[in-house]
Write a protein that holds these residues in place. Structure first.
Motif, PDB file in Angstrom:
ATOM      1  N   GLY A   1       0.791  -1.199   0.000  1.00  0.00           N
ATOM      2  CA  GLY A   1       0.000   0.000   0.000  1.00  0.00           C
ATOM      3  C   GLY A   1       0.832   1.261   0.000  1.00  0.00           C
ATOM      4  N   SER A   2       2.016   1.210   0.540  1.00  0.00           N
ATOM      5  CA  SER A   2       2.837   2.399   0.636  1.00  0.00           C
ATOM      6  C   SER A   2       3.944   2.435  -0.406  1.00  0.00           C
ATOM      7  CB  SER A   2       3.456   2.480   2.034  1.00  0.00           C
ATOM      8  OG  SER A   2       4.327   1.385   2.236  1.00  0.00           O
ATOM      9  N   LYS A   3       4.080   1.421  -1.211  1.00  0.00           N
ATOM     10  CA  LYS A   3       5.122   1.387  -2.219  1.00  0.00           C
ATOM     11  C   LYS A   3       4.847   2.431  -3.295  1.00  0.00           C
ATOM     12  CE  LYS A   3       7.400  -1.625  -5.575  1.00  0.00           C
ATOM     13  NZ  LYS A   3       7.435  -2.947  -6.204  1.00  0.00           N
ATOM     14  N   LYS A   4       5.888   3.205  -3.642  1.00  0.00           N
ATOM     15  CA  LYS A   4       5.732   4.239  -4.644  1.00  0.00           C
ATOM     16  C   LYS A   4       5.469   3.616  -5.996  1.00  0.00           C
ATOM     17  CE  LYS A   4       8.017   8.367  -6.435  1.00  0.00           C
ATOM     18  NZ  LYS A   4       9.233   9.203  -6.370  1.00  0.00           N
ATOM     19  N   ALA A   5       4.407   4.087  -6.640  1.00  0.00           N
ATOM     20  CA  ALA A   5       4.019   3.521  -7.921  1.00  0.00           C
ATOM     21  C   ALA A   5       5.072   3.832  -8.974  1.00  0.00           C
ATOM     22  CB  ALA A   5       2.666   4.084  -8.349  1.00  0.00           C
ATOM     23  N   THR A   6       5.311   2.886  -9.862  1.00  0.00           N
ATOM     24  CA  THR A   6       6.253   3.098 -10.958  1.00  0.00           C
ATOM     25  C   THR A   6       5.503   2.992 -12.273  1.00  0.00           C
ATOM     26  OG1 THR A   6       6.787   0.734 -10.988  1.00  0.00           O
ATOM     27  CG2 THR A   6       8.193   2.154  -9.648  1.00  0.00           C
ATOM     28  N   GLY A   7       6.042   3.647 -13.282  1.00  0.00           N
ATOM     29  CA  GLY A   7       5.451   3.566 -14.605  1.00  0.00           C
ATOM     30  C   GLY A   7       6.388   2.840 -15.549  1.00  0.00           C
ATOM     31  N   ALA A   8       5.925   2.634 -16.760  1.00  0.00           N
ATOM     32  CA  ALA A   8       6.747   1.951 -17.755  1.00  0.00           C
ATOM     33  C   ALA A   8       7.897   2.850 -18.187  1.00  0.00           C
ATOM     34  CB  ALA A   8       5.891   1.574 -18.956  1.00  0.00           C
ATOM     35  N   CYS A   9       9.061   2.228 -18.384  1.00  0.00           N
ATOM     36  CA  CYS A   9      10.195   2.982 -18.941  1.00  0.00           C
ATOM     37  C   CYS A   9       9.862   3.388 -20.380  1.00  0.00           C
ATOM     38  CB  CYS A   9      11.452   2.113 -18.950  1.00  0.00           C
ATOM     39  SG  CYS A   9      12.042   1.617 -17.311  1.00  0.00           S
ATOM     40  N   THR A  10      10.290   4.565 -20.755  1.00  0.00           N
ATOM     41  CA  THR A  10      10.104   5.039 -22.128  1.00  0.00           C
ATOM     42  C   THR A  10      11.385   5.723 -22.593  1.00  0.00           C
ATOM     43  OG1 THR A  10       9.319   7.275 -21.601  1.00  0.00           O
ATOM     44  CG2 THR A  10       7.664   5.507 -21.574  1.00  0.00           C
ATOM     45  N   GLY A  11      11.413   6.061 -23.874  1.00  0.00           N
ATOM     46  CA  GLY A  11      12.570   6.747 -24.435  1.00  0.00           C
ATOM     47  C   GLY A  11      12.798   8.117 -23.840  1.00  0.00           C
ATOM     48  N   ALA A  12      11.802   8.655 -23.104  1.00  0.00           N
ATOM     49  CA  ALA A  12      11.924   9.992 -22.541  1.00  0.00           C
ATOM     50  C   ALA A  12      12.788  10.010 -21.286  1.00  0.00           C
ATOM     51  CB  ALA A  12      10.538  10.548 -22.211  1.00  0.00           C
ATOM     52  N   GLN A  13      13.010   8.859 -20.659  1.00  0.00           N
ATOM     53  CA  GLN A  13      13.739   8.842 -19.390  1.00  0.00           C
ATOM     54  C   GLN A  13      14.911   7.873 -19.364  1.00  0.00           C
ATOM     55  OE1 GLN A  13       9.948   6.676 -17.766  1.00  0.00           O
ATOM     56  NE2 GLN A  13      11.320   6.936 -16.042  1.00  0.00           N
ATOM     57  N   VAL A  14      15.288   7.351 -20.524  1.00  0.00           N
ATOM     58  CA  VAL A  14      16.416   6.430 -20.546  1.00  0.00           C
ATOM     59  C   VAL A  14      17.428   6.841 -21.614  1.00  0.00           C
ATOM     60  CG1 VAL A  14      14.968   4.494 -19.789  1.00  0.00           C
ATOM     61  CG2 VAL A  14      15.434   4.823 -22.239  1.00  0.00           C
ATOM     62  N   LYS A  15      18.655   6.392 -21.399  1.00  0.00           N
ATOM     63  CA  LYS A  15      19.694   6.488 -22.413  1.00  0.00           C
ATOM     64  C   LYS A  15      19.945   5.077 -22.928  1.00  0.00           C
ATOM     65  CE  LYS A  15      24.562   7.652 -23.090  1.00  0.00           C
ATOM     66  NZ  LYS A  15      25.817   8.144 -22.452  1.00  0.00           N
ATOM     67  N   ALA A  16      19.946   4.899 -24.242  1.00  0.00           N
ATOM     68  CA  ALA A  16      20.096   3.572 -24.831  1.00  0.00           C
ATOM     69  C   ALA A  16      21.355   3.499 -25.688  1.00  0.00           C
ATOM     70  CB  ALA A  16      18.872   3.221 -25.668  1.00  0.00           C
ATOM     71  N   THR A  17      21.983   2.321 -25.633  1.00  0.00           N
ATOM     72  CA  THR A  17      23.142   2.062 -26.488  1.00  0.00           C
ATOM     73  C   THR A  17      23.033   0.651 -27.045  1.00  0.00           C
ATOM     74  OG1 THR A  17      24.494   1.217 -24.663  1.00  0.00           O
ATOM     75  CG2 THR A  17      24.643   3.580 -25.128  1.00  0.00           C
ATOM     76  N   VAL A  18      23.633   0.399 -28.197  1.00  0.00           N
ATOM     77  CA  VAL A  18      23.669  -0.937 -28.769  1.00  0.00           C
ATOM     78  C   VAL A  18      25.118  -1.235 -29.189  1.00  0.00           C
ATOM     79  CG1 VAL A  18      23.093  -0.180 -31.125  1.00  0.00           C
ATOM     80  CG2 VAL A  18      22.588  -2.544 -30.399  1.00  0.00           C
ATOM     81  N   THR A  19      25.598  -2.419 -28.834  1.00  0.00           N
ATOM     82  CA  THR A  19      26.994  -2.785 -29.067  1.00  0.00           C
ATOM     83  C   THR A  19      27.084  -4.182 -29.664  1.00  0.00           C
ATOM     84  OG1 THR A  19      27.620  -1.504 -27.111  1.00  0.00           O
ATOM     85  CG2 THR A  19      29.265  -2.993 -28.005  1.00  0.00           C
ATOM     86  N   LYS A  20      27.895  -4.335 -30.691  1.00  0.00           N
ATOM     87  CA  LYS A  20      28.116  -5.663 -31.263  1.00  0.00           C
ATOM     88  C   LYS A  20      29.114  -6.415 -30.379  1.00  0.00           C
ATOM     89  CE  LYS A  20      29.184  -7.883 -35.691  1.00  0.00           C
ATOM     90  NZ  LYS A  20      29.640  -7.652 -37.109  1.00  0.00           N
ATOM     91  N   VAL A  21      28.840  -7.718 -30.139  1.00  0.00           N
ATOM     92  CA  VAL A  21      29.703  -8.518 -29.252  1.00  0.00           C
ATOM     93  C   VAL A  21      30.322  -9.667 -30.054  1.00  0.00           C
ATOM     94  CG1 VAL A  21      28.376  -7.922 -27.186  1.00  0.00           C
ATOM     95  CG2 VAL A  21      27.774  -9.976 -28.496  1.00  0.00           C
ATOM     96  N   ASP A  22      31.411 -10.197 -29.525  1.00  0.00           N
ATOM     97  CA  ASP A  22      32.075 -11.322 -30.192  1.00  0.00           C
ATOM     98  C   ASP A  22      31.372 -12.645 -29.912  1.00  0.00           C
ATOM     99  OD1 ASP A  22      34.017  -9.602 -31.200  1.00  0.00           O
ATOM    100  OD2 ASP A  22      35.318  -9.847 -29.430  1.00  0.00           O
ATOM    101  N   ARG A  23      30.861 -12.792 -28.719  1.00  0.00           N
ATOM    102  CA  ARG A  23      30.163 -14.017 -28.327  1.00  0.00           C
ATOM    103  C   ARG A  23      28.895 -13.650 -27.568  1.00  0.00           C
ATOM    104  NH1 ARG A  23      33.116 -15.908 -31.379  1.00  0.00           N
ATOM    105  NH2 ARG A  23      34.540 -17.700 -31.239  1.00  0.00           N
ATOM    106  N   PRO A  24      27.833 -14.343 -27.921  1.00  0.00           N
ATOM    107  CA  PRO A  24      27.648 -15.353 -28.973  1.00  0.00           C
ATOM    108  C   PRO A  24      27.755 -14.721 -30.371  1.00  0.00           C
ATOM    109  CG  PRO A  24      25.866 -15.440 -27.315  1.00  0.00           C
ATOM    110  CD  PRO A  24      26.602 -14.166 -27.093  1.00  0.00           C
ATOM    111  N   LEU A  25      27.896 -15.568 -31.364  1.00  0.00           N
ATOM    112  CA  LEU A  25      28.001 -15.092 -32.747  1.00  0.00           C
ATOM    113  C   LEU A  25      26.720 -14.368 -33.158  1.00  0.00           C
ATOM    114  CD1 LEU A  25      29.686 -18.173 -34.509  1.00  0.00           C
ATOM    115  CD2 LEU A  25      30.767 -15.972 -33.879  1.00  0.00           C
ATOM    116  N   ASN A  26      26.912 -13.353 -34.002  1.00  0.00           N
ATOM    117  CA  ASN A  26      25.798 -12.594 -34.566  1.00  0.00           C
ATOM    118  C   ASN A  26      24.880 -11.989 -33.485  1.00  0.00           C
ATOM    119  OD1 ASN A  26      26.865 -13.379 -37.015  1.00  0.00           O
ATOM    120  ND2 ASN A  26      25.282 -14.920 -37.432  1.00  0.00           N
ATOM    121  N   HIS A  27      25.503 -11.537 -32.425  1.00  0.00           N
ATOM    122  CA  HIS A  27      24.720 -10.937 -31.338  1.00  0.00           C
ATOM    123  C   HIS A  27      25.138  -9.486 -31.085  1.00  0.00           C
ATOM    124  CE1 HIS A  27      23.115 -14.855 -30.335  1.00  0.00           C
ATOM    125  NE2 HIS A  27      22.479 -14.361 -29.265  1.00  0.00           N
TER     126      HIS A  27
END
Length: 238
Positions: A93-119
């Motif tokens: 009852g006292s837990k602070k409500a959270t909402g869904a993460c969106t592009g407005a409040q996050v920083k995103a990055t994408v990185t190619k990795v060696d393993r697993p292959l094609n990931h």
């Protein structure tokens, strides 16, 4: 003369006896009461209602106290001591409500990795001041494609990943099957990332647009993305 004298003596003796009897009766009444007040048994109404004995009086007092305690216990059960976690800053009852993460409040990055292959590894970090929930999996759009990349159902976690300020969530992207089983391959240069709503029936908030590694990424119909994970190891374990 003798007869007259005898009669006089009898009258005097009778008078003395009567006086003695009267005095004895008075003394008897005085001893019975301890005073000049008549005994209780001789008063009107005596015996119709006897006073409670000391044990009866104690019993009545204890019964009254018990009733008060019972009444107080009943009151404390309903309006007294509160149940744990209620009104005390604890519990759902006292837990602070959270909402869904969106592009407005996050920083995103994408990185190619060696393993697993094609990931590739997709990372989103909460840059806001309030926590948010990373529901389900990211909706991925390669360049201007309309269809979202398939979710890898086997990677579904047991609980939603909640990001506090500064915390990150991760998703693994397999962009092309190593065995060449996919079809419709093409090279993409941009990756759109949208965030699922709580119901899981669509996206919410603004999207994030990422630039893929130099030269682009070749993808096809075999591509999939994991559900959001709380660690890099979990995201790249598929």
């Amino acid at each position: 003369m003798r007869i007259a004298r005898h009669t006089t003596r009898l009258v005097a003796s009778a008078a003395v006896l009567a006086a003695a009897l009267s005095l004895t009766a008075c003394e008897s009444d005085t001893k019975n009461t301890g005073s000049g007040v008549p005994a209780a048994s001789s008063r009107p109404g005596a015996g119709s209602q006897s006073a409670p004995s000391s044990s009866d009086a104690n019993g009545q007092a204890k019964g009254s106290d018990a009733a008060q305690v019972a009444s107080g216990a009943s009151g404390s059960g309903t309006g007294g001591k509160k149940a744990p976690g209620v009104g005390a800053g604890k519990g759902s009852g006292s837990k602070k409500a959270t909402g869904a993460c969106t592009g407005a409040q996050v920083k995103a990055t994408v990185t190619k990795v060696d393993r697993p292959l094609n990931h590739m590894l997709l990372t989103v970090t909460n840059t806001g001041s309030a926590p948010c929930d990373a529901y389900y999996a990211p909706y991925l759009r390669w360049d201007d494609g309309q269809a979202a990349t398939t979710f890898l159902e086997a990677s579904k976690p047991q609980a939603v990943v909640t990001l506090g300020p500064g915390e990150s969530a991760y998703a693994g992207i397999m962009y092309q099957a190593a065995d060449g089983s996919g079809s419709g391959s093409h090279t993409a240069h941009k990756l759109g990332v949208l965030f699922a709503n709580q119901a899981g029936n669509g996206s919410t908030g603004p999207a994030v647009r990422l630039t893929l590694p130099k030269g682009g990424i070749t993808t096809d119909s075999s591509a999939w993305v994991t559900y959001w994970q709380s660690t890099v190891g979990q995201a790249l374990s598929w």
